[in-house]
Enzyme design. Sequence first.
Site, short mmCIF file in Angstrom:
data_model
loop_
_atom_site.label_atom_id
_atom_site.label_comp_id
_atom_site.label_asym_id
_atom_site.label_seq_id
_atom_site.Cartn_x
_atom_site.Cartn_y
_atom_site.Cartn_z
N MET A 206 0.97 5.25 -0.11
CA MET A 206 0.11 6.41 0.19
C MET A 206 0.94 7.69 0.19
O MET A 206 2.05 7.70 0.70
CB MET A 206 -0.52 6.23 1.56
CG MET A 206 -1.29 4.94 1.71
SD MET A 206 -1.94 4.81 3.38
CE MET A 206 -2.75 3.22 3.29
N MET B 89 -12.33 -1.40 -3.46
CA MET B 89 -12.07 -0.97 -2.08
C MET B 89 -13.32 -1.18 -1.24
O MET B 89 -14.40 -0.69 -1.58
CB MET B 89 -11.69 0.52 -2.05
CG MET B 89 -10.32 0.85 -2.62
SD MET B 89 -8.95 -0.13 -1.95
CE MET B 89 -9.02 0.26 -0.20
N GLY C 13 -7.28 -1.47 9.36
CA GLY C 13 -8.08 -1.67 10.56
C GLY C 13 -9.48 -1.07 10.53
O GLY C 13 -10.11 -0.92 11.58
N ASP D 64 0.83 -1.21 0.00
CA ASP D 64 0.00 0.00 0.00
C ASP D 64 0.86 1.25 0.00
O ASP D 64 1.53 1.55 0.99
CB ASP D 64 -0.89 0.00 1.25
CG ASP D 64 -1.99 -1.04 1.13
OD1 ASP D 64 -2.75 -0.98 0.16
OD2 ASP D 64 -2.08 -1.91 2.01
N SER E 9 -4.88 -6.29 8.99
CA SER E 9 -5.08 -6.63 10.40
C SER E 9 -5.41 -8.10 10.61
O SER E 9 -4.92 -8.73 11.54
CB SER E 9 -6.22 -5.81 10.99
OG SER E 9 -6.34 -4.57 10.36
N MET F 203 -1.95 4.52 -3.99
CA MET F 203 -2.94 5.52 -3.58
C MET F 203 -2.24 6.87 -3.64
O MET F 203 -1.99 7.53 -2.63
CB MET F 203 -3.42 5.20 -2.15
CG MET F 203 -4.29 3.95 -2.10
SD MET F 203 -4.44 3.26 -0.44
CE MET F 203 -3.02 2.19 -0.45
N ASP G 230 -10.26 -5.18 -0.94
CA ASP G 230 -9.28 -4.62 -0.01
C ASP G 230 -9.97 -3.75 1.03
O ASP G 230 -10.59 -2.74 0.71
CB ASP G 230 -8.29 -3.77 -0.84
CG ASP G 230 -7.13 -3.24 -0.03
OD1 ASP G 230 -7.02 -3.54 1.16
OD2 ASP G 230 -6.30 -2.52 -0.64
N HIS H 77 -0.39 -1.31 -4.69
CA HIS H 77 -1.65 -0.55 -4.70
C HIS H 77 -1.26 0.92 -4.50
O HIS H 77 -0.96 1.33 -3.38
CB HIS H 77 -2.54 -1.08 -3.56
CG HIS H 77 -3.80 -0.31 -3.36
ND1 HIS H 77 -4.58 -0.46 -2.22
CD2 HIS H 77 -4.44 0.59 -4.14
CE1 HIS H 77 -5.63 0.35 -2.30
NE2 HIS H 77 -5.57 0.99 -3.45
#
Length: 233
Positions: free
Chosen positions: A44, A144, A152, A42, A203, A75, A180, A73
């Site tokens: 970001m 998503m 979480g 991920d 998580s 973002m 996801d 991924h």
Amino acid sequence: MSQPFTPRPLVIAPSILASDFSKLGEEVRAVDQAGADWIHLDVMDGHFVPNISYGPDVIKAMRPHTKKIFDAHLMISPCDPYLEAFAKAGCDHITVHAEAGPHLHRSLQAIRGLGKKAGVSINPATPVSAIEHVLDLIDLVLVMSVNPGFGGQAFIRSSLGKVSDVRAMTAGRPIDIEVDGGVAPDVSGELAAAGANAFVAGSAVFKGGTMEAYKANISAIRNAAALARGEAI
Ligand code: DX5
Ligand code: ZN
């Protein structure tokens, strides 16, 4: 006569975002040995999403620790200036967001041009129709099931209907349907029944903090999905 439905392989993709960042190499090896199929990464930028994670250099440092598929991924917005860096860092899949810029088609062409599998992700508020005109350019759709930015969070149930719609739209094409956010054994069965074949989990995989725990966590997600697909466990 209609063709028999051959489902895409079931894939569990632990999200490294939920791992212990002080020992990334070790965590990658642990989920690899625990049965991960892909490693979900991920990225970001603090602009497209309200959080910052890591970039290509950190991914490059993780790369020698596993031979499993690196499922990135992104973002980030813009994404185009960074695609080559992620390809060079060792990402096998590069997924960009449909909402991240005005030229999704161009971004996907660029990813394919780099020799990587191309994915499109859609946020919870984005209609499935956003991918309708890029189906020839994608290998993966990432639905998503939380608003991107943080691990979480609670699973958004309306994602189930979106997965069914993506499945109908991509029928007959070699396209993985990945979900996801908030994915755990309590929803992986329903998601598999709706048509998802790839399950990202942060998580729900990393809880427990040991390789043995990761193994049990991955198996629980996989078994619930396999059961829903009518596959032997
Ligand atoms: C959210 C990320 C997810 C996240 C999943 O922006 O894309 O991959 O890490 O984490 P969980 O499984 O904890 O929801
Ligand atoms: Zn993700």
